[in-house]
Design a protein around this motif. Structure first.
Motif, PDB file in Angstrom:
ATOM      1  N   CYS A  18       0.817  -1.221   0.000  1.00 59.10           N
ATOM      2  CA  CYS A  18       0.000   0.000   0.000  1.00 59.10           C
ATOM      3  C   CYS A  18       0.848   1.267   0.000  1.00 59.10           C
ATOM      4  O   CYS A  18       0.348   2.334  -0.309  1.00 59.10           O
ATOM      5  N   ARG A  19       2.145   1.143   0.330  1.00 63.37           N
ATOM      6  CA  ARG A  19       3.016   2.318   0.331  1.00 63.37           C
ATOM      7  C   ARG A  19       3.833   2.451  -0.948  1.00 63.37           C
ATOM      8  O   ARG A  19       4.594   3.379  -1.099  1.00 63.37           O
ATOM      9  N   GLY A  20       3.705   1.513  -1.866  1.00 58.60           N
ATOM     10  CA  GLY A  20       4.444   1.586  -3.114  1.00 58.60           C
ATOM     11  C   GLY A  20       5.931   1.347  -2.936  1.00 58.60           C
ATOM     12  O   GLY A  20       6.751   2.124  -3.402  1.00 58.60           O
ATOM     13  N   ASP A  21       6.297   0.273  -2.239  1.00 61.32           N
ATOM     14  CA  ASP A  21       7.704  -0.080  -2.075  1.00 61.32           C
ATOM     15  C   ASP A  21       8.209  -0.770  -3.347  1.00 61.32           C
ATOM     16  O   ASP A  21       7.428  -1.240  -4.169  1.00 61.32           O
ATOM     17  N   LEU A  22       9.535  -0.851  -3.477  1.00 62.17           N
ATOM     18  CA  LEU A  22      10.148  -1.470  -4.648  1.00 62.17           C
ATOM     19  C   LEU A  22      10.967  -2.671  -4.212  1.00 62.17           C
ATOM     20  O   LEU A  22      11.733  -2.597  -3.247  1.00 62.17           O
ATOM     21  N   GLY A  23      10.800  -3.776  -4.934  1.00 56.71           N
ATOM     22  CA  GLY A  23      11.561  -4.982  -4.632  1.00 56.71           C
ATOM     23  C   GLY A  23      11.992  -5.676  -5.904  1.00 56.71           C
ATOM     24  O   GLY A  23      11.540  -5.332  -6.997  1.00 56.71           O
ATOM     25  N   PHE A  24      12.888  -6.653  -5.749  1.00 55.04           N
ATOM     26  CA  PHE A  24      13.298  -7.440  -6.904  1.00 55.04           C
ATOM     27  C   PHE A  24      13.467  -8.894  -6.503  1.00 55.04           C
ATOM     28  O   PHE A  24      13.587  -9.242  -5.328  1.00 55.04           O
ATOM     29  N   TRP A  25      13.483  -9.754  -7.513  1.00 55.67           N
ATOM     30  CA  TRP A  25      13.698 -11.181  -7.331  1.00 55.67           C
ATOM     31  C   TRP A  25      14.542 -11.682  -8.484  1.00 55.67           C
ATOM     32  O   TRP A  25      14.436 -11.182  -9.607  1.00 55.67           O
ATOM     33  N   ARG A  26      15.400 -12.648  -8.202  1.00 55.74           N
ATOM     34  CA  ARG A  26      16.175 -13.311  -9.242  1.00 55.74           C
ATOM     35  C   ARG A  26      16.268 -14.793  -8.898  1.00 55.74           C
ATOM     36  O   ARG A  26      16.075 -15.175  -7.739  1.00 55.74           O
ATOM     37  N   PRO A  27      16.560 -15.634  -9.899  1.00 59.77           N
ATOM     38  CA  PRO A  27      16.657 -17.067  -9.632  1.00 59.77           C
ATOM     39  C   PRO A  27      17.639 -17.356  -8.491  1.00 59.77           C
ATOM     40  O   PRO A  27      18.698 -16.740  -8.397  1.00 59.77           O
ATOM     41  N   GLY A  28      17.236 -18.252  -7.622  1.00 55.33           N
ATOM     42  CA  GLY A  28      18.047 -18.589  -6.454  1.00 55.33           C
ATOM     43  C   GLY A  28      17.576 -17.890  -5.199  1.00 55.33           C
ATOM     44  O   GLY A  28      17.843 -18.336  -4.090  1.00 55.33           O
ATOM     45  N   ASN A  29      16.885 -16.765  -5.349  1.00 52.36           N
ATOM     46  CA  ASN A  29      16.338 -16.072  -4.185  1.00 52.36           C
ATOM     47  C   ASN A  29      15.079 -16.801  -3.721  1.00 52.36           C
ATOM     48  O   ASN A  29      14.256 -17.223  -4.545  1.00 52.36           O
TER      49      ASN A  29
END
Length: 170
Positions: free
Chosen positions: A17-28
């Motif tokens: 709801c706050r518009g945070d930014l995240g990422f994911w990559r193989p192995g995570n």
């Protein structure tokens, strides 16, 4: 999404709801948060949220609702964040801010809303990530830009029936 090979890629997402930014990559196993807007602006709950993200020149770039542009290098074990700049303009009623890439450039598209006549004006700015400056572009290098809800955008080559240097908004 950033792809260097079929098994070496990363996906960025704006969430919560706050518009945070995240990422994911193989192995995570989980998503990795890289920009938590509430930590930087705790008295403005959600009002300075991340509104768009794109991949350019080996990094993710994101813009928040007040026009701050940040670069995220996720190559190492611990992601790094750097401020590219803040887009400041003295025009009331700023609408959407969209980060796009095209012709080897990082671009920021800003819409300006005129409430009385319900019209939209827009500006396209080329971001220089080295000098941390931007300049207004007068054209789209012969391409056409389509934007839609939730900052969806695509920059396409001009083809039969689509003229270049045009902007189409939902």
């Amino acid at each position: 999404m950033a792809v260097s090979s079929p098994s070496d890629f990363a996906v960025a997402i704006i969430y919560g709801c706050r518009g945070d930014l995240g990422f994911w990559r193989p192995g995570n196993r989980d998503w990795t948060r890289i920009w938590k807007s509430f930590d930087e602006y705790p008295s403005y709950y959600g009002s300075y949220s991340v509104v768009d993200v794109t991949y350019f020149d080996g990094q993710f770039y994101a813009v928040n609702s007040i026009g701050e542009i940040r670069a995220f290098d996720i190559k190492g074990a611990k992601p790094t964040k750097s401020k590219v700049g803040k887009f400041v303009v003295s025009v009331p009623h700023i609408g959407d801010k969209i980060c796009i890439t095209g012709s080897g450039k990082l671009l920021l598209v800003v819409t300006f809303c005129r409430r009385r006549k319900n019209t939209h004006l827009f500006g396209i700015f080329e971001v220089n990530t080295v000098t941390k400056t931007w300049k207004k572009k007068e054209d789209l290098d012969g391409k056409a830009l389509f934007t839609g809800d939730h900052n969806a955008s695509i920059l396409v080559e001009s083809t039969q029936g689509i003229k270049g240097d045009q902007y189409f908004n939902r």
